[in-house]
Design a protein around this motif. Sequence first.
Motif, PDB file in Angstrom:
ATOM      1  N   GLU A  90       0.846  -1.197   0.000  1.00  0.00           N
ATOM      2  CA  GLU A  90       0.000   0.000   0.000  1.00  0.00           C
ATOM      3  C   GLU A  90       0.878   1.242   0.000  1.00  0.00           C
ATOM      4  OE1 GLU A  90      -3.986   1.315   2.426  1.00  0.00           O
ATOM      5  OE2 GLU A  90      -2.419   0.243   3.500  1.00  0.00           O
ATOM      6  N   TYR A  91       0.489   2.200  -0.870  1.00  0.00           N
ATOM      7  CA  TYR A  91       1.165   3.490  -0.952  1.00  0.00           C
ATOM      8  C   TYR A  91       0.223   4.592  -0.474  1.00  0.00           C
ATOM      9  CZ  TYR A  91       4.745   1.550  -4.093  1.00  0.00           C
ATOM     10  OH  TYR A  91       5.754   0.819  -4.640  1.00  0.00           O
ATOM     11  N   LEU A 118      -3.272   3.936  -2.220  1.00  0.00           N
ATOM     12  CA  LEU A 118      -3.321   3.018  -3.351  1.00  0.00           C
ATOM     13  C   LEU A 118      -2.904   1.632  -2.891  1.00  0.00           C
ATOM     14  CD1 LEU A 118      -3.385   2.469  -6.490  1.00  0.00           C
ATOM     15  CD2 LEU A 118      -0.962   3.039  -6.473  1.00  0.00           C
ATOM     16  N   GLN A 119      -3.739   0.661  -3.190  1.00  0.00           N
ATOM     17  CA  GLN A 119      -3.394  -0.740  -2.937  1.00  0.00           C
ATOM     18  C   GLN A 119      -2.532  -1.218  -4.100  1.00  0.00           C
ATOM     19  OE1 GLN A 119      -4.393  -2.268  -0.073  1.00  0.00           O
ATOM     20  NE2 GLN A 119      -5.376  -0.344   0.461  1.00  0.00           N
ATOM     21  N   THR A 128      -2.149  -1.586 -11.837  1.00  0.00           N
ATOM     22  CA  THR A 128      -1.730  -0.731 -10.725  1.00  0.00           C
ATOM     23  C   THR A 128      -1.204   0.600 -11.247  1.00  0.00           C
ATOM     24  OG1 THR A 128      -1.229  -2.655  -9.369  1.00  0.00           O
ATOM     25  CG2 THR A 128      -0.236  -0.574  -8.705  1.00  0.00           C
ATOM     26  N   GLN A 129      -0.465   0.582 -12.352  1.00  0.00           N
ATOM     27  CA  GLN A 129       0.036   1.828 -12.939  1.00  0.00           C
ATOM     28  C   GLN A 129      -1.118   2.699 -13.436  1.00  0.00           C
ATOM     29  OE1 GLN A 129       2.743   0.367 -15.918  1.00  0.00           O
ATOM     30  NE2 GLN A 129       4.483   0.365 -14.504  1.00  0.00           N
ATOM     31  N   GLN A 130      -2.120   2.087 -14.051  1.00  0.00           N
ATOM     32  CA  GLN A 130      -3.281   2.845 -14.507  1.00  0.00           C
ATOM     33  C   GLN A 130      -4.046   3.414 -13.324  1.00  0.00           C
ATOM     34  OE1 GLN A 130      -5.323  -0.069 -16.875  1.00  0.00           O
ATOM     35  NE2 GLN A 130      -4.171   0.415 -18.733  1.00  0.00           N
ATOM     36  N   GLU A 131      -4.186   2.625 -12.282  1.00  0.00           N
ATOM     37  CA  GLU A 131      -4.879   3.095 -11.092  1.00  0.00           C
ATOM     38  C   GLU A 131      -4.110   4.234 -10.429  1.00  0.00           C
ATOM     39  OE1 GLU A 131      -6.727   1.369  -6.912  1.00  0.00           O
ATOM     40  OE2 GLU A 131      -5.898  -0.024  -8.379  1.00  0.00           O
ATOM     41  N   GLU A 132      -2.779   4.156 -10.461  1.00  0.00           N
ATOM     42  CA  GLU A 132      -1.964   5.236  -9.896  1.00  0.00           C
ATOM     43  C   GLU A 132      -2.162   6.535 -10.669  1.00  0.00           C
ATOM     44  OE1 GLU A 132       2.750   6.282  -9.188  1.00  0.00           O
ATOM     45  OE2 GLU A 132       2.121   4.184  -9.189  1.00  0.00           O
ATOM     46  N   ASP A 137      -4.787  11.944 -10.727  1.00  0.00           N
ATOM     47  CA  ASP A 137      -5.795  12.870 -11.273  1.00  0.00           C
ATOM     48  C   ASP A 137      -6.818  13.250 -10.203  1.00  0.00           C
ATOM     49  OD1 ASP A 137      -4.599  12.907 -13.757  1.00  0.00           O
ATOM     50  OD2 ASP A 137      -5.966  11.421 -14.629  1.00  0.00           O
ATOM     51  N   ALA A 138      -7.258  12.261  -9.427  1.00  0.00           N
ATOM     52  CA  ALA A 138      -8.218  12.517  -8.346  1.00  0.00           C
ATOM     53  C   ALA A 138      -7.591  13.386  -7.265  1.00  0.00           C
ATOM     54  CB  ALA A 138      -8.710  11.203  -7.754  1.00  0.00           C
ATOM     55  N   LEU A 139      -6.311  13.170  -6.984  1.00  0.00           N
ATOM     56  CA  LEU A 139      -5.596  13.982  -5.997  1.00  0.00           C
ATOM     57  C   LEU A 139      -5.515  15.433  -6.460  1.00  0.00           C
ATOM     58  CD1 LEU A 139      -3.944  13.785  -3.309  1.00  0.00           C
ATOM     59  CD2 LEU A 139      -1.934  13.524  -4.752  1.00  0.00           C
ATOM     60  N   ASN A 140      -5.204  15.636  -7.741  1.00  0.00           N
ATOM     61  CA  ASN A 140      -5.171  16.988  -8.301  1.00  0.00           C
ATOM     62  C   ASN A 140      -6.547  17.644  -8.220  1.00  0.00           C
ATOM     63  OD1 ASN A 140      -2.479  16.705  -8.903  1.00  0.00           O
ATOM     64  ND2 ASN A 140      -2.825  16.222 -11.063  1.00  0.00           N
ATOM     65  N   SER A 141      -7.579  16.887  -8.508  1.00  0.00           N
ATOM     66  CA  SER A 141      -8.938  17.410  -8.422  1.00  0.00           C
ATOM     67  C   SER A 141      -9.272  17.820  -6.988  1.00  0.00           C
ATOM     68  CB  SER A 141      -9.919  16.362  -8.926  1.00  0.00           C
ATOM     69  OG  SER A 141     -11.228  16.844  -8.873  1.00  0.00           O
ATOM     70  N   ASP A 142      -8.872  17.001  -6.021  1.00  0.00           N
ATOM     71  CA  ASP A 142      -9.084  17.345  -4.608  1.00  0.00           C
ATOM     72  C   ASP A 142      -8.359  18.634  -4.239  1.00  0.00           C
ATOM     73  OD1 ASP A 142     -10.657  15.149  -4.143  1.00  0.00           O
ATOM     74  OD2 ASP A 142      -9.156  14.045  -2.980  1.00  0.00           O
TER      75      ASP A 142
END
Length: 155
Positions: A90-91, A118-119, A128-132, A137-142
């Motif tokens: 987990e990261y 991220l799991q 996992t790379q795609q999910e990262e 993108d979600a982090l930037n949106s937040d």
Amino acid sequence: MRHLILFLSLSLIASCGWHLRGVSELPEGFRIIHVSGGPQTIRDQLIQRLRFNDVVVPESALDAPAQIEINEYVVERRTLSVNSVGQVAEYEFNGLLDVTVTRQDDVQSFVVEARRTLQNDVNNVVATQQEEAQLKDALNSDLLSRLMRRLERIE
């Protein structure tokens, strides 16, 4: 009966302060804002959000009474846990956006932060790379949502 339920539902939604996601009530002094600094992707996303909220974003700082300067944008990744064979399980991604807002003689600096986890699936590296990438993108949106909410509170 249907009409009554519909009427009550609409009344409830209207009275609770519900509004479209992403719409911000920016102060009057922020109708024209120049944006500078930071990485191009973050700057473009911020400009897009401002324009969505009916803010004019000129190319030149001379044409704007208010300015937003992105001083620092950082996304750090750290290990949260490892599995029994020593592989990262987990990261945690920590995003930081340091901004200076200038309006006439008023200068305010503040930092907004966001965090995501991220799991790590060691058996499916591509997914996992795609999910990262989606997580970033979600982090930037937040980060940008928190920045917009912070701009709403500036007097």
